[in-house]
Scaffold this motif. Sequence first.
Motif, mmCIF file in Angstrom:
data_model
loop_
_atom_site.group_PDB
_atom_site.id
_atom_site.type_symbol
_atom_site.label_atom_id
_atom_site.label_comp_id
_atom_site.label_asym_id
_atom_site.label_seq_id
_atom_site.Cartn_x
_atom_site.Cartn_y
_atom_site.Cartn_z
ATOM 1 N N TYR A 17 -7.338 -1.094 0.164
ATOM 2 C CA TYR A 17 -7.701 0.232 -0.372
ATOM 3 C C TYR A 17 -7.514 1.320 0.667
ATOM 4 C CZ TYR A 17 -9.680 -2.738 -3.917
ATOM 5 O OH TYR A 17 -9.817 -3.687 -4.892
ATOM 6 N N GLU A 18 -7.551 0.948 1.931
ATOM 7 C CA GLU A 18 -7.529 1.945 3.005
ATOM 8 C C GLU A 18 -6.107 2.423 3.315
ATOM 9 O OE1 GLU A 18 -10.127 2.372 7.061
ATOM 10 O OE2 GLU A 18 -10.291 0.547 5.891
ATOM 11 N N PHE A 19 -5.126 1.605 2.968
ATOM 12 C CA PHE A 19 -3.745 1.960 3.311
ATOM 13 C C PHE A 19 -3.126 2.888 2.265
ATOM 14 C CE2 PHE A 19 0.793 1.324 2.665
ATOM 15 C CZ PHE A 19 1.269 1.697 3.912
ATOM 16 N N PHE A 20 -2.554 4.005 2.747
ATOM 17 C CA PHE A 20 -1.760 4.889 1.880
ATOM 18 C C PHE A 20 -0.458 5.184 2.602
ATOM 19 C CE2 PHE A 20 -6.183 5.823 0.854
ATOM 20 C CZ PHE A 20 -6.162 5.570 -0.511
ATOM 21 N N CYS A 21 0.668 4.943 1.934
ATOM 22 C CA CYS A 21 1.949 5.255 2.564
ATOM 23 C C CYS A 21 2.185 6.761 2.456
ATOM 24 C CB CYS A 21 3.077 4.484 1.878
ATOM 25 S SG CYS A 21 3.390 5.082 0.216
ATOM 26 N N SER A 22 3.178 7.256 3.187
ATOM 27 C CA SER A 22 3.422 8.708 3.181
ATOM 28 C C SER A 22 3.811 9.189 1.783
ATOM 29 C CB SER A 22 4.469 9.078 4.223
ATOM 30 O OG SER A 22 5.600 8.287 4.042
ATOM 31 N N GLU A 23 4.559 8.374 1.023
ATOM 32 C CA GLU A 23 4.960 8.814 -0.331
ATOM 33 C C GLU A 23 3.737 9.023 -1.222
ATOM 34 O OE1 GLU A 23 6.482 6.469 1.313
ATOM 35 O OE2 GLU A 23 8.532 7.232 1.434
#
Length: 183
Positions: A86-92
């Motif tokens: 849940y903590e990871f968000f890619c730049s896109e």
Amino acid sequence: MEPKVKDLLEEYAELERGVQELISAQCRDACELCTACCCRADICEEALLSPFLRALHGRKELESDRYGFLTETGCVLEIGRPPICYEFFCSESLVAQPDDLHRDLLRILGRLPTHAGENASGDVHLVEILHEEQLEKAAFQRVKKQLQEAVEALNGIRIFFNEGTLSEQAGRVLRKITVLAND
Ligand code: SF4
Ligand code: SF4
């Protein structure tokens, strides 16, 4: 299982479902068009090592060695995913948000499962406790308080995403969680 652990499982499951639902809604457009894969089998394995996560998802093995719990229809774990999922968000996925405030709140939203379980046994996170006996001696009061803060933050972020308003009380708890995250 110790009733206190059962109680935490129920509250954490409710938090995780809420976080997952909001993140899916906010990132759907970016993720549906995506051909990259940000899931990794070694992260999926963490969900098998943790007694707390195992009690949530009930699985005993990965779906496949190569893709872990990822299938053609997405992650098979309804709940009990490692908090990093849940903590990871890619730049896109971040660029796809309407503005900086949405991006900031999305990042805090993704951090709520981490916040909820922090320092459950010394400096060990709830999901990183590897033995059931240690889990039964966790700092329940601390984790309950963090869970309540996380649920309050979740509700505030949900209202913001749906209605565009953020209450003072929600702002206070979000600031607290952000400050703790940056300590
Ligand atoms: S988070 Fe980013 S890399 Fe992962 S599926 Fe969504 S768009 Fe693709
Ligand atoms: S979301 Fe599911 S498939 Fe993806 S890394 Fe996490 S546990 Fe594995």
